[in-house]
Design an enzyme around this catalytic site. Structure first.
Site, PDB file in Angstrom:
ATOM      1  N   HIS A   4       0.780  -1.126  -0.043  1.00 51.92           N
ATOM      2  CA  HIS A   4      -0.022   0.105   0.032  1.00 51.92           C
ATOM      3  C   HIS A   4       0.956   1.158  -0.035  1.00 51.92           C
ATOM      4  O   HIS A   4       1.650   1.249   0.886  1.00 51.92           O
ATOM      5  CB  HIS A   4      -0.982   0.122   1.299  1.00 51.92           C
ATOM      6  CG  HIS A   4      -1.727  -1.320   1.237  1.00 51.92           C
ATOM      7  ND1 HIS A   4      -3.041  -1.289   0.865  1.00 51.92           N
ATOM      8  CD2 HIS A   4      -1.881  -2.407   1.745  1.00 51.92           C
ATOM      9  CE1 HIS A   4      -3.884  -2.233   0.716  1.00 51.92           C
ATOM     10  NE2 HIS A   4      -2.847  -3.162   1.478  1.00 51.92           N
ATOM     11  N   LYS A  84      -7.818  -6.557  -7.825  1.00 57.08           N
ATOM     12  CA  LYS A  84      -7.788  -7.126  -6.418  1.00 57.08           C
ATOM     13  C   LYS A  84      -9.130  -7.002  -5.996  1.00 57.08           C
ATOM     14  O   LYS A  84      -9.845  -5.941  -6.001  1.00 57.08           O
ATOM     15  CB  LYS A  84      -6.957  -6.062  -5.571  1.00 57.08           C
ATOM     16  CG  LYS A  84      -7.184  -6.246  -4.072  1.00 57.08           C
ATOM     17  CD  LYS A  84      -6.340  -7.471  -3.513  1.00 57.08           C
ATOM     18  CE  LYS A  84      -6.583  -7.479  -1.860  1.00 57.08           C
ATOM     19  NZ  LYS A  84      -5.917  -6.827  -1.202  1.00 57.08           N
ATOM     20  N   HIS A 155      -2.251 -12.270   1.875  1.00 59.61           N
ATOM     21  CA  HIS A 155      -1.876 -12.362   3.118  1.00 59.61           C
ATOM     22  C   HIS A 155      -2.517 -13.416   4.114  1.00 59.61           C
ATOM     23  O   HIS A 155      -3.324 -13.180   4.658  1.00 59.61           O
ATOM     24  CB  HIS A 155      -2.235 -11.138   3.893  1.00 59.61           C
ATOM     25  CG  HIS A 155      -3.483 -10.230   3.258  1.00 59.61           C
ATOM     26  ND1 HIS A 155      -4.814 -11.053   3.709  1.00 59.61           N
ATOM     27  CD2 HIS A 155      -3.851  -8.964   3.079  1.00 59.61           C
ATOM     28  CE1 HIS A 155      -5.534 -10.139   3.218  1.00 59.61           C
ATOM     29  NE2 HIS A 155      -5.111  -9.212   3.014  1.00 59.61           N
ATOM     30  N   ASP A 227       2.387  -6.406   2.393  1.00 54.86           N
ATOM     31  CA  ASP A 227       1.212  -5.650   2.943  1.00 54.86           C
ATOM     32  C   ASP A 227       1.356  -4.444   3.803  1.00 54.86           C
ATOM     33  O   ASP A 227       0.756  -4.066   4.885  1.00 54.86           O
ATOM     34  CB  ASP A 227       0.162  -6.764   3.700  1.00 54.86           C
ATOM     35  CG  ASP A 227      -1.261  -6.123   3.891  1.00 54.86           C
ATOM     36  OD1 ASP A 227      -1.375  -5.002   3.075  1.00 54.86           O
ATOM     37  OD2 ASP A 227      -2.134  -6.608   4.561  1.00 54.86           O
ATOM     38  N   ALA A 243      -6.469  -0.542  10.639  1.00 57.75           N
ATOM     39  CA  ALA A 243      -5.677  -1.810  10.534  1.00 57.75           C
ATOM     40  C   ALA A 243      -4.561  -1.561   9.614  1.00 57.75           C
ATOM     41  O   ALA A 243      -4.681  -1.033   8.576  1.00 57.75           O
ATOM     42  CB  ALA A 243      -6.534  -2.873  10.023  1.00 57.75           C
TER      43      ALA A 243
HETATM   44  O1  DOR Z   1      -4.129  -4.328   7.748  1.00 62.12           O
HETATM   45  C1  DOR Z   1      -4.625  -4.212   6.652  1.00 62.12           C
HETATM   46  N1  DOR Z   1      -4.394  -2.996   6.072  1.00 62.12           N
HETATM   47  N2  DOR Z   1      -5.231  -5.060   5.898  1.00 62.12           N
HETATM   48  C2  DOR Z   1      -5.746  -4.799   4.780  1.00 62.12           C
HETATM   49  O2  DOR Z   1      -6.297  -5.667   3.966  1.00 62.12           O
HETATM   50  C3  DOR Z   1      -5.766  -3.419   4.455  1.00 62.12           C
HETATM   51  C4  DOR Z   1      -4.593  -2.547   4.778  1.00 62.12           C
HETATM   52  C5  DOR Z   1      -4.904  -0.985   4.782  1.00 62.12           C
HETATM   53  O3  DOR Z   1      -5.122  -0.881   3.522  1.00 62.12           O
HETATM   54  O4  DOR Z   1      -4.522  -0.226   5.634  1.00 62.12           O
HETATM   55 ZN    ZN Z   2      -3.236  -5.192   1.881  1.00 63.60          ZN
END
Ligand code: DOR
Ligand code: ZN
Length: 322
Positions: A4, A84, A155, A227, A243
């Site tokens: 990301h 995705k 993941h 990730d 998250a």
């Molecule tokens: O922990 C995560 N963060 N899992 C995800 O699937 C998305 C990601 C986010 O874009 O922050």
């Molecule tokens: Zn991700």
């Protein structure tokens, strides 16, 4: 194979940190609004290329899954690495995701026909520890119904997912750095650690062991996908923590440490790069990254983002790149 980079100031801050150590990465499309059309994808790619500076780095672009027409997919095909799929509401910025897998099978069939890989965030809306396990039947269904569709279980966090890998030829997986190391205990077993909170949530010790064993042997259907998912400190150290772990700057040093501890350094290249190149049949720009055992002190912050292992000294450091 799972990264990301966000947008704007955050993108400008974090992109060079990956572009320095890696020759390429799959760029996740969960922006607001999502990257779900070719024009937006091309603009986003140009922004990333501007933000990477002088580093040699290929952003491998992803579309956000929705029902696409054949004309849209034909136009997009040469510009994308894959599509995705997020179940609606499963994680950060996934509100525009899929509500019913059955309702989008026409697009799966088109992707299969056109050779476009499908990457999936495989979680149901069930009990948080069971969400991945509950989604495995959907992976199996899709792998069986669309045997030529290349599917990546993104993941993975459970022993069951590792076992499913061997059941279907067209099923592959990525695993993060942190899911090889932490369990739910590290997140919430003592004082709550928001910087280790991610989706899917870290699971049980036996799950971590199965993931680690598969990674250390460079299981041929498993690829490293960090990730790395930066959030500003205001979104992590608050009520309603977002998250995601920001792991990009420490991925390679930590992987070297981990593989060295388990006498598996000979498998690291395949796990980080070779498996993905074989599975997806692509060649990233040539890049050699040298690490030496001289210690990397992980900064407490990169701007307003707290990295994984902040304040720790990792035995290994990247010392040259060519
Ligand atoms: O922990 C995560 N963060 N899992 C995800 O699937 C998305 C990601 C986010 O874009 O922050
Ligand atoms: Zn991700």
């Amino acid at each position: 194979m799972h990264l990301h980079l966000r947008e704007g100031a955050m993108m400008e801050r974090v992109t060079p940190l990956t572009a320095e150590h890696f020759a390429g990465a799959i760029i996740m499309p969960n922006l607001v609004p999502p990257v779900d059309n070719l024009a937006r994808l091309q603009t986003y790619r140009d922004e990333i290329n501007a933000a990477k500076g002088a580093h040699v780095f290929d952003p491998l672009m992803m579309l956000f899954f929705r029902n696409y027409t054949k004309a849209e997919l034909l136009a997009a095909r040469e510009h994308i690495f894959g599509i995705k799929l997020y179940p609606a509401g499963a994680t950060t910025n996934s509100e525009a995701g899929v509500k019913e897998l059955d309702a989008v099978e026409d697009t799966f069939a088109l992707m299969e026909e056109l050779g476009i890989p499908l990457m999936i965030h495989g979680e149901t809306h069930g009990f948080v520890m069971d969400r991945e396990k509950e989604f495995l039947a959907s992976y199996a269904h899709l792998a069986e119904k669309f045997p030529k569709l290349k599917i990546t279980m993104e993941h993975i966090t459970t022993r069951d997912a590792v076992e499913l890998l061997d059941q279907y030829e067209n099923l592959h997986a990525t695993v993060t750095l942190h899911h090889l190391i932490i369990t739910l205990d590290d997140v919430a077993g003592g004082l709550l650690n928001p910087h280790l909170f991610c989706k899917p949530i870290a699971k049980r010790p036996e799950d971590r062991e199965a993931l680690l064993a598969a990674a250390l042997q460079a299981h041929p259907k498993l690829m490293f996908g960090s990730d790395s998912a930066p959030h500003p400190i205001s979104k992590k150290e608050c009520c309603g923590c977002a998250a995601g772990l920001f792991t990009a700057p420490v991925c390679l040093p930590t992987l070297v440490e981990l593989f060295e501890q388990h006498d598996a350094l000979h498998n690291l290249q395949a796990f980080v790069s070779g498996n993905a190149q074989r599975i997806h049949n692509f060649t990233p720009p040539a890049k050699t990254v040298k690490l030496e055992k001289r210690g990397m002190l992980v900064p407490e912050r990169y701007g307003d983002v707290v990295p994984y292992r902040a304040g720790e000294t990792i035995p290994w450091a990247v010392t040259s790149i060519s």
